[in-house]
Design an enzyme around this catalytic site. Structure first.
Site, PDB file in Angstrom:
ATOM      1  N   GLU A   1       0.976  -1.331  -0.090  1.00 44.40           N
ATOM      2  CA  GLU A   1      -0.035  -0.055  -0.088  1.00 44.40           C
ATOM      3  C   GLU A   1       0.859   1.144   0.057  1.00 44.40           C
ATOM      4  OE1 GLU A   1      -2.850  -0.480   3.111  1.00 44.40           O
ATOM      5  OE2 GLU A   1      -4.295  -1.859   1.781  1.00 44.40           O
TER       6      GLU A   1
ATOM      7  N   GLU B   1      -5.418  -8.390  -1.588  1.00 44.33           N
ATOM      8  CA  GLU B   1      -6.046  -8.335  -0.092  1.00 44.33           C
ATOM      9  C   GLU B   1      -7.659  -7.880  -0.775  1.00 44.33           C
ATOM     10  OE1 GLU B   1      -4.657  -5.362   2.790  1.00 44.33           O
ATOM     11  OE2 GLU B   1      -2.656  -5.959   2.301  1.00 44.33           O
TER      12      GLU B   1
HETATM   13  C1  BG6 Z   1      -4.553  -3.092   4.585  1.00 41.74           C
HETATM   14  C2  BG6 Z   1      -3.194  -3.686   5.069  1.00 41.74           C
HETATM   15  O1  BG6 Z   1      -4.505  -1.967   4.419  1.00 41.74           O
HETATM   16  O2  BG6 Z   1      -5.715  -3.561   5.001  1.00 41.74           O
HETATM   17  C3  BG6 Z   1      -3.131  -4.748   5.982  1.00 41.74           C
HETATM   18  O3  BG6 Z   1      -2.271  -3.951   3.892  1.00 41.74           O
HETATM   19  C4  BG6 Z   1      -4.374  -4.698   6.900  1.00 41.74           C
HETATM   20  O4  BG6 Z   1      -1.852  -4.856   6.734  1.00 41.74           O
HETATM   21  C5  BG6 Z   1      -5.496  -4.754   6.052  1.00 41.74           C
HETATM   22  O5  BG6 Z   1      -4.351  -5.461   7.940  1.00 41.74           O
HETATM   23  C6  BG6 Z   1      -7.016  -4.570   6.843  1.00 41.74           C
HETATM   24  O6  BG6 Z   1      -6.936  -3.525   7.719  1.00 41.74           O
HETATM   25  P1  BG6 Z   1      -7.261  -3.828   9.552  1.00 41.74           P
HETATM   26  O7  BG6 Z   1      -7.049  -2.439  10.012  1.00 41.74           O
HETATM   27  O8  BG6 Z   1      -8.759  -4.110   9.398  1.00 41.74           O
HETATM   28  O9  BG6 Z   1      -6.425  -4.527   9.766  1.00 41.74           O
END
Ligand code: BG6
Length: 476
Positions: free
Chosen positions: A181, A372
């Site tokens: 990111e 993701e």
């Molecule tokens: C992304 C990141 O922003 O979102 C991850 O690359 C992160 O590291 C994921 O865990 C989900 O966000 P969160 O805050 O729910 O863990």
């Protein structure tokens, strides 16, 4: 819909060292930026780069130090991923396991050997590693000495780190991502670039400087990997999710164009090899130095594919009053009346995934990779009972359906799909365990109590069928 995903489509899941490994004092690892970030409300000033004092405090709890203990349990975890049929596992390397301080000449053999073992274990099950070189992960020593990517010197440290990785893992790792990111540096400079913001200086100037340094480092990463191993494929990684205009007023449409530039700015530099005109203008106005050599490296070393995270879409308005709460909160969005309830500051929008895939493929004409996607739920475990995480199943089903349309109907070239947090791990924003994304439950609570036992949830068996049928069987 006729047809199916192409053969060799990479189904799997994603994790990151800082959120799952733990073992902070094992194998010669040095401290990293996220180790010193506490759980709880004090966390945010670290993430935004506002906290200057990075020492441990007695009354705070630091969950990253033990993570979910992937460091000791990776064999068990990988066996479970294999049971689900994973073709790929996205994981990251802890920079301070390889260079504990970051300024050593020689990498730490124990650290290198740890990932040798992890890759060997993946190979055993024919799971392809997709490696993020730095996922919110920087040696603390470099953070304190250089203020992370606020300094140009950090580029040399990154080059040395990438060179050590490719020298060791050439032939073992084909898919690389330079930074997680990367566009988060404009909002969360500490977690995504190891940099703190000096309150006495112009904030935007500091952020653009960090952006330039990290984009230059990323291009060097592409170059170093390509030269050492022409077979490898290097991608970028962007926090994505389209911004919609609040109304069809041209003013709102322009506001949405500007918001979408948060991601396009970085995609353009990494995939097209040049700064977009609006960013150039801004950087000139802020007097950000960009050396000729950097621009040459950036233009000659573009990525092979683009990867991104997608959790949901956002809405923006040109009306300053309405926008007030979006300021400085990258997760905040105006509510979209066409979508469902707001959960964790997000609204699910599966069709937004198809929109994003189309927009990005049209723009760059390079393969894409969704690395993701997911949603956090507070799953409860009662020994002996199956954890019925239907919310995960519904979320994934709807997103895969849209991804399928993008691939089969729209012709988007998509390399694969890795869901976020395929095993419960620490949340990056809250550092809690109770925001659970996984197909596999981990018995650990927000205070760090629990047995670390791994338990497959209902979604585990559902995803197994999805992969087995190459995306055909989405209804269990
Ligand atoms: C992304 C990141 O922003 O979102 C991850 O690359 C992160 O590291 C994921 O865990 C989900 O966000 P969160 O805050 O729910 O863990």
């Amino acid at each position: 819909m006729k047809g199916n995903f192409p053969e060799g489509f990479l189904w799997g899941g994603a994790i990151a060292a800082n959120q799952c490994e733990g073992g902070f004092d094992q194998g010669g690892r040095g401290l990293a930026n996220m180790d010193v970030v506490p759980a709880g409300k004090n966390r945010f000033k670290y993430m935004f780069g506002e906290e200057q004092d990075l020492t441990f405090r007695e009354h705070e709890y630091y969950p990253v130090l033990k993570g979910i203990d992937f460091y000791h349990r990776y064999k068990e975890d990988i066996a479970l991923f294999a049971q689900m049929g994973f073709k790929v596992l996205r994981l990251s390397i802890s920079w301070s396991r390889i260079f504990p301080r970051g300024d050593e000449e020689i990498p730490n053999e124990e650290g290198l050997a740890f990932y040798d073992d992890v890759f060997k274990e993946l190979k055993k099950y024919d799971i392809e590693p997709l490696v993020t070189i730095s996922h919110y992960d920087f040696p603390l020593y470099l953070v304190e000495k250089y203020n992370g990517f606020a300094s140009y010197e950090m580029i040399e440290a990154y080059k040395k780190y990438v060179s050590a990785l490719i020298a060791r893992y050439k032939g073992k790792v084909k898919y690389w991502l330079t930074f997680n990111e990367i566009n988060d540096v404009m909002y969360l400079p500490y977690i995504s670039a190891g940099a703190r913001i000096d309150p006495g200086q112009n904030e935007m100037a500091q952020k653009y400087k960090i952006a330039h340094n990290i984009l230059t480092a990323s291009a060097w990463g592409v170059k170093i990997i390509h030269e050492a191993d022409p077979e490898s494929l290097v991608g970028n990684m962007i926090a994505n999710g389209c911004w919609y205009p609040y109304t069809c007023s041209p003013k709102d449409v322009m506001a949405a164009i500007q918001k979408n530039r948060d991601a396009y700015f970085f995609g353009d530099v990494q995939a097209r090899g040049k700064y977009p005109s609006y960013a150039k203008k801004q950087m000139e106005a802020l007097q950000i130095p960009t050396w000729e050599e950097d621009i040459k490296i950036i233009s000659e070393n573009t990525v092979d594919f683009l990867s991104f995270s997608y959790y949901g879409s956002h809405v923006v308005s040109a009306d300053e009053k309405l926008n007030e709460r979006l300021k400085n909160d990258k997760l905040a969005t105006l509510t979209n009346p066409y979508l469902g309830e707001v959960l964790y500051k997000r609204q699910d929008d599966p069709e937004g995934l198809r929109i994003t895939l189309n927009e990005w493929y049209d723009r760059y004409q390079k393969p894409l990779f969704i690395v993701e996607n997911g949603t956090g739920t507070d799953d409860q475990y009662v020994p002996g009972q199956l954890i019925e995480d239907d919310r995960h199943i519904d979320y994934y089903r709807q997103h895969i359906e849209q991804m399928k349309k993008a691939v089969l109907e729209d012709g988007v070239e998509l390399l694969g799909y890795t869901t976020w947090g395929c095993i419960d791990l620490l949340s990056a924003s809250s550092n809690t365990m109770s925001k659970r994304y996984g197909f596999i439950y981990v018995d650990l609570n927000d205070k760090g109590e629990g047995t670390f036992e791994r338990v497959p949830k209902k979604s585990f068996y559902w995803y197994q069928k999805v992969i087995e049928s190459n995306g055909e069987r989405l209804n269990g």
